[in-house]
Design a protein around this motif. Structure first.
Motif, PDB file in Angstrom:
ATOM      1  N   HIS A 125       0.793  -1.218   0.000  1.00 26.88           N
ATOM      2  CA  HIS A 125       0.000   0.000   0.000  1.00 26.88           C
ATOM      3  C   HIS A 125       0.836   1.284   0.000  1.00 26.88           C
ATOM      4  N   PRO A 126       1.930   1.384   0.756  1.00 24.69           N
ATOM      5  CA  PRO A 126       2.716   2.625   0.709  1.00 24.69           C
ATOM      6  C   PRO A 126       3.296   2.895  -0.682  1.00 24.69           C
ATOM      7  N   LYS A 127       3.837   1.856  -1.321  1.00 26.94           N
ATOM      8  CA  LYS A 127       4.381   2.058  -2.673  1.00 26.94           C
ATOM      9  C   LYS A 127       3.271   2.339  -3.681  1.00 26.94           C
ATOM     10  N   MET A 128       2.090   1.747  -3.458  1.00 26.14           N
ATOM     11  CA  MET A 128       0.953   2.029  -4.323  1.00 26.14           C
ATOM     12  C   MET A 128       0.595   3.508  -4.247  1.00 26.14           C
ATOM     13  N   LYS A 129       0.476   4.030  -3.039  1.00 27.02           N
ATOM     14  CA  LYS A 129       0.118   5.434  -2.858  1.00 27.02           C
ATOM     15  C   LYS A 129       1.170   6.347  -3.458  1.00 27.02           C
ATOM     16  N   THR A 130       2.433   6.025  -3.223  1.00 21.85           N
ATOM     17  CA  THR A 130       3.514   6.822  -3.798  1.00 21.85           C
ATOM     18  C   THR A 130       3.451   6.788  -5.320  1.00 21.85           C
ATOM     19  N   GLY A 131       3.203   5.615  -5.878  1.00 22.76           N
ATOM     20  CA  GLY A 131       3.119   5.484  -7.331  1.00 22.76           C
ATOM     21  C   GLY A 131       1.975   6.282  -7.918  1.00 22.76           C
ATOM     22  N   PHE A 132       0.798   6.222  -7.270  1.00 27.93           N
ATOM     23  CA  PHE A 132      -0.338   6.993  -7.761  1.00 27.93           C
ATOM     24  C   PHE A 132      -0.056   8.489  -7.668  1.00 27.93           C
ATOM     25  N   ASP A 133       0.608   8.918  -6.575  1.00 32.66           N
ATOM     26  CA  ASP A 133       0.964  10.324  -6.444  1.00 32.66           C
ATOM     27  C   ASP A 133       1.921  10.753  -7.558  1.00 32.66           C
ATOM     28  N   GLN A 134       2.895   9.899  -7.878  1.00 34.60           N
ATOM     29  CA  GLN A 134       3.829  10.207  -8.958  1.00 34.60           C
ATOM     30  C   GLN A 134       3.115  10.258 -10.307  1.00 34.60           C
ATOM     31  N   MET A 135       2.150   9.366 -10.516  1.00 37.57           N
ATOM     32  CA  MET A 135       1.403   9.370 -11.772  1.00 37.57           C
ATOM     33  C   MET A 135       0.571  10.645 -11.908  1.00 37.57           C
ATOM     34  N   VAL A 136      -0.057  11.081 -10.820  1.00 36.35           N
ATOM     35  CA  VAL A 136      -0.839  12.315 -10.855  1.00 36.35           C
ATOM     36  C   VAL A 136       0.074  13.500 -11.138  1.00 36.35           C
ATOM     37  N   THR A 137       1.260  13.514 -10.532  1.00 40.68           N
ATOM     38  CA  THR A 137       2.217  14.584 -10.786  1.00 40.68           C
ATOM     39  C   THR A 137       2.634  14.596 -12.251  1.00 40.68           C
ATOM     40  N   ASP A 138       2.894  13.408 -12.825  1.00 40.23           N
ATOM     41  CA  ASP A 138       3.277  13.325 -14.237  1.00 40.23           C
ATOM     42  C   ASP A 138       2.146  13.799 -15.145  1.00 40.23           C
ATOM     43  N   LEU A 139       0.917  13.377 -14.847  1.00 40.44           N
ATOM     44  CA  LEU A 139      -0.220  13.802 -15.664  1.00 40.44           C
ATOM     45  C   LEU A 139      -0.443  15.304 -15.546  1.00 40.44           C
ATOM     46  N   ASP A 140      -0.229  15.855 -14.349  1.00 35.61           N
ATOM     47  CA  ASP A 140      -0.367  17.291 -14.167  1.00 35.61           C
ATOM     48  C   ASP A 140       0.706  18.038 -14.961  1.00 35.61           C
ATOM     49  N   ALA A 141       1.920  17.483 -14.999  1.00 36.25           N
ATOM     50  CA  ALA A 141       2.994  18.114 -15.769  1.00 36.25           C
ATOM     51  C   ALA A 141       2.688  18.109 -17.259  1.00 36.25           C
ATOM     52  N   LEU A 142       1.928  17.129 -17.709  1.00 38.22           N
ATOM     53  CA  LEU A 142       1.539  17.074 -19.113  1.00 38.22           C
ATOM     54  C   LEU A 142       0.362  17.983 -19.422  1.00 38.22           C
ATOM     55  N   GLY A 143      -0.286  18.519 -18.392  1.00 39.82           N
ATOM     56  CA  GLY A 143      -1.409  19.411 -18.601  1.00 39.82           C
ATOM     57  C   GLY A 143      -2.733  18.703 -18.787  1.00 39.82           C
ATOM     58  N   VAL A 144      -2.833  17.455 -18.342  1.00 35.95           N
ATOM     59  CA  VAL A 144      -4.066  16.688 -18.513  1.00 35.95           C
ATOM     60  C   VAL A 144      -5.204  17.299 -17.698  1.00 35.95           C
ATOM     61  N   PHE A 145      -4.899  17.876 -16.559  1.00 32.84           N
ATOM     62  CA  PHE A 145      -5.929  18.395 -15.678  1.00 32.84           C
ATOM     63  C   PHE A 145      -6.331  19.822 -16.029  1.00 32.84           C
ATOM     64  N   GLY A 146      -5.854  20.333 -17.159  1.00 27.82           N
ATOM     65  CA  GLY A 146      -6.285  21.633 -17.640  1.00 27.82           C
ATOM     66  C   GLY A 146      -5.488  22.802 -17.106  1.00 27.82           C
ATOM     67  N   ARG A 147      -4.608  22.552 -16.170  1.00 25.99           N
ATOM     68  CA  ARG A 147      -3.791  23.638 -15.641  1.00 25.99           C
ATOM     69  C   ARG A 147      -2.467  23.653 -16.373  1.00 25.99           C
ATOM     70  N   LYS A 148      -2.075  24.803 -16.818  1.00 26.02           N
ATOM     71  CA  LYS A 148      -0.772  24.949 -17.442  1.00 26.02           C
ATOM     72  C   LYS A 148       0.220  25.386 -16.376  1.00 26.02           C
ATOM     73  N   PRO A 149       1.421  24.815 -16.390  1.00 26.53           N
ATOM     74  CA  PRO A 149       2.402  25.219 -15.386  1.00 26.53           C
ATOM     75  C   PRO A 149       2.736  26.694 -15.535  1.00 26.53           C
ATOM     76  N   ASP A 150       2.813  27.401 -14.420  1.00 26.20           N
ATOM     77  CA  ASP A 150       3.091  28.832 -14.431  1.00 26.20           C
ATOM     78  C   ASP A 150       4.598  29.024 -14.390  1.00 26.20           C
ATOM     79  N   VAL A 151       5.164  29.454 -15.500  1.00 25.68           N
ATOM     80  CA  VAL A 151       6.610  29.622 -15.578  1.00 25.68           C
ATOM     81  C   VAL A 151       6.985  31.086 -15.719  1.00 25.68           C
ATOM     82  N   ARG A 152       6.028  31.999 -15.459  1.00 27.69           N
ATOM     83  CA  ARG A 152       6.324  33.421 -15.569  1.00 27.69           C
ATOM     84  C   ARG A 152       7.204  33.866 -14.410  1.00 27.69           C
ATOM     85  N   GLU A 153       7.917  34.948 -14.653  1.00 24.15           N
ATOM     86  CA  GLU A 153       8.717  35.552 -13.597  1.00 24.15           C
ATOM     87  C   GLU A 153       7.764  36.228 -12.620  1.00 24.15           C
TER      88      GLU A 153
END
Length: 165
Positions: A125-153
């Motif tokens: 279960h701990p590795k499962m949770k960590t893996g799901f968290d990493q997958m959500v982070t990866d999907l967020d980095a790809l912009g799947v959730f509709g948010r674009k990363p804010d890279v402005r100064e």
């Protein structure tokens, strides 16, 4: 003269429509055969996993794997630009760097999903949770959730540089 032209065009369009219908029917039959084969392969994988680990673990593992593959496919499709079919001049270096970065994130997503699936199969279960968290982070980095990363100064008006006291 116009009647002949109309009849010729009508005949040509009719022939094209018939050919398109035949081609569509052939593709439909091929698709049904492929889907039937995929169904039997999934059933065989399920039976093998159920014989080795039990029905619940087999269902969870197979379902998790299929959901992960679906999310990866969704992430890839969401990154596609509908204007990709339009001819454009050669890409500049920044877009190729961005494409390489997206490829790296997709590869990380694939690795994290495989590790999560393995942890799920093992009941860790701990590795499962960590893996799901990493997958959500990866999907967020790809912009799947509709948010674009804010890279402005940071804006000078929003940054508080005064010190207390």
């Amino acid at each position: 003269m116009i009647d002949q032209l109309t009849q010729t065009l009508s005949g040509a369009l009719t022939d094209l429509a018939k050919a398109a219908v035949r081609k569509c029917a052939v593709f439909a039959v091929i698709g049904l055969v492929l889907l039937t084969g995929a169904g039997f392969l999934l059933a065989a994988v399920y039976m093998a996993l159920a014989a080795s680990f039990g029905a619940i673990v087999a269902a969870i593992t197979l379902g998790g794997t299929l959901i992960t593959l679906g999310l990866i496919a969704l992430a890839i499709i969401m990154q596609r630009d509908p204007g990709d079919a339009i001819d454009r001049p050669a890409k500049d270096e920044t877009s190729s760097e961005r494409d390489a970065r997206e490829d790296d994130v997709l590869f990380d997503l694939l690795i994290h999903s495989a590790m999560t699936g393995y942890a799920t199969g093992q009941g860790n279960h701990p590795k499962m949770k960590t893996g799901f968290d990493q997958m959500v982070t990866d999907l967020d980095a790809l912009g799947v959730f509709g948010r674009k990363p804010d890279v402005r100064e940071p804006d000078a008006r929003t940054t508080d540089t005064t010190k207390a006291g």
